[in-house]
Design a protein around this motif. Sequence first.
Motif, PDB file in Angstrom:
ATOM      1  N   LYS A  97      16.972  -3.778 -22.600  1.00  0.00           N
ATOM      2  CA  LYS A  97      15.984  -3.743 -21.821  1.00  0.00           C
ATOM      3  C   LYS A  97      15.416  -2.183 -22.035  1.00  0.00           C
ATOM      4  N   LYS A  98      14.225  -1.843 -21.393  1.00  0.00           N
ATOM      5  CA  LYS A  98      13.531  -0.637 -21.526  1.00  0.00           C
ATOM      6  C   LYS A  98      14.574   0.540 -21.060  1.00  0.00           C
TER       7      LYS A  98
ATOM      8  N   GLY B  45       8.075   3.079 -28.001  1.00  0.00           N
ATOM      9  CA  GLY B  45       7.351   4.075 -27.258  1.00  0.00           C
ATOM     10  C   GLY B  45       8.083   5.125 -27.223  1.00  0.00           C
ATOM     11  N   PHE B  46       9.388   5.083 -26.630  1.00  0.00           N
ATOM     12  CA  PHE B  46      10.236   6.112 -26.150  1.00  0.00           C
ATOM     13  C   PHE B  46      10.609   6.835 -27.700  1.00  0.00           C
ATOM     14  N   PHE B  47      11.107   6.044 -28.700  1.00  0.00           N
ATOM     15  CA  PHE B  47      11.240   6.727 -29.998  1.00  0.00           C
ATOM     16  C   PHE B  47      10.514   7.241 -30.683  1.00  0.00           C
TER      17      PHE B  47
ATOM     18  N   PHE C 112      14.668   7.835 -15.655  1.00  0.00           N
ATOM     19  CA  PHE C 112      15.760   8.702 -15.340  1.00  0.00           C
ATOM     20  C   PHE C 112      16.909   8.629 -16.442  1.00  0.00           C
ATOM     21  N   ASN C 113      17.035   7.859 -17.354  1.00  0.00           N
ATOM     22  CA  ASN C 113      17.564   7.686 -18.599  1.00  0.00           C
ATOM     23  C   ASN C 113      16.980   8.295 -19.686  1.00  0.00           C
ATOM     24  N   THR C 114      15.893   8.094 -19.711  1.00  0.00           N
ATOM     25  CA  THR C 114      14.982   8.789 -20.947  1.00  0.00           C
ATOM     26  C   THR C 114      15.105  10.265 -20.460  1.00  0.00           C
ATOM     27  N   VAL C 115      15.131  11.065 -19.665  1.00  0.00           N
ATOM     28  CA  VAL C 115      15.289  12.245 -19.645  1.00  0.00           C
ATOM     29  C   VAL C 115      16.694  12.777 -20.019  1.00  0.00           C
ATOM     30  N   ARG C 116      17.577  11.888 -19.735  1.00  0.00           N
ATOM     31  CA  ARG C 116      18.877  12.258 -20.070  1.00  0.00           C
ATOM     32  C   ARG C 116      19.260  12.185 -21.456  1.00  0.00           C
ATOM     33  N   ILE C 117      18.691  11.084 -21.977  1.00  0.00           N
ATOM     34  CA  ILE C 117      18.745  10.876 -23.600  1.00  0.00           C
ATOM     35  C   ILE C 117      18.105  12.128 -24.417  1.00  0.00           C
ATOM     36  N   ALA C 118      16.831  12.202 -23.868  1.00  0.00           N
ATOM     37  CA  ALA C 118      15.994  13.118 -24.583  1.00  0.00           C
ATOM     38  C   ALA C 118      16.531  14.670 -24.507  1.00  0.00           C
ATOM     39  N   SER C 119      17.478  14.850 -23.630  1.00  0.00           N
ATOM     40  CA  SER C 119      18.044  16.553 -23.574  1.00  0.00           C
ATOM     41  C   SER C 119      19.348  16.204 -24.708  1.00  0.00           C
ATOM     42  N   GLN C 120      19.747  14.951 -24.930  1.00  0.00           N
ATOM     43  CA  GLN C 120      20.891  15.127 -26.038  1.00  0.00           C
ATOM     44  C   GLN C 120      20.072  14.930 -27.354  1.00  0.00           C
ATOM     45  N   ILE C 121      19.042  14.501 -27.534  1.00  0.00           N
ATOM     46  CA  ILE C 121      18.424  14.094 -28.739  1.00  0.00           C
ATOM     47  C   ILE C 121      18.199  15.743 -29.550  1.00  0.00           C
TER      48      ILE C 121
ATOM     49  N   LEU D 213      25.601  10.182 -28.964  1.00  0.00           N
ATOM     50  CA  LEU D 213      23.962   9.795 -28.479  1.00  0.00           C
ATOM     51  C   LEU D 213      23.760   8.369 -28.749  1.00  0.00           C
ATOM     52  N   LEU D 214      23.996   7.700 -29.908  1.00  0.00           N
ATOM     53  CA  LEU D 214      23.596   6.190 -30.115  1.00  0.00           C
ATOM     54  C   LEU D 214      24.393   5.375 -29.160  1.00  0.00           C
ATOM     55  N   LYS D 215      25.838   5.636 -29.119  1.00  0.00           N
ATOM     56  CA  LYS D 215      26.585   4.936 -28.006  1.00  0.00           C
ATOM     57  C   LYS D 215      26.053   5.066 -26.577  1.00  0.00           C
ATOM     58  N   ASN D 216      25.299   6.077 -26.204  1.00  0.00           N
ATOM     59  CA  ASN D 216      24.795   6.298 -24.970  1.00  0.00           C
ATOM     60  C   ASN D 216      23.355   5.401 -24.869  1.00  0.00           C
ATOM     61  N   ILE D 217      22.633   5.589 -25.993  1.00  0.00           N
ATOM     62  CA  ILE D 217      21.598   4.823 -26.017  1.00  0.00           C
ATOM     63  C   ILE D 217      21.873   3.218 -25.716  1.00  0.00           C
ATOM     64  N   ILE D 218      22.979   2.580 -26.696  1.00  0.00           N
ATOM     65  CA  ILE D 218      23.134   1.570 -26.471  1.00  0.00           C
ATOM     66  C   ILE D 218      23.708   1.158 -24.813  1.00  0.00           C
TER      67      ILE D 218
END
Length: 129
Positions: free
Chosen positions: A20-21, A125-127, A25-34, A88-93
């Motif tokens: 799923k997209k 779009g996110f990536f 909320f998770n976009t912000v969390r993931i972006a901070s890890q990136i 990070l990849l695991k978190n994205i999954i």
Amino acid sequence: MELLIAEKEIEIGGKQIVVKKISMFNTVRIASQISNVIAKVMDDTDRFTLSLAKVMYQPPEGEEDDMAMRLMGVVEIFGAIGDEGVDLLKNIIIKSTNLTVSEAEELDIVEGVDLLTSIYEVNKGFFVK
């Protein structure tokens, strides 16, 4: 309910996985890890580009894909991004599928590549941003 908001469903290891997209909320969390991972990639863009090309390799039409080239690229990327990148990849999954933490950790490399490819397609779009 998950099936109603699913962008894509794939089967991996006999399990139906909903991709799923990534939520805002998770976009912000993931972006901070990136940012740290991006810094590692930017330090050696040639290595990363070559490794990514291997991961995305598709054999010529009519030839069987033995996955060797793709797997070599995955190993090279994991080496380049280190443990922080793997986390990070695991978190994205986890954030973009219906898998639990333990299920995500049990994925083998081939399953992980297939799943990450689907996650990328759904969340392009996110990536790209």
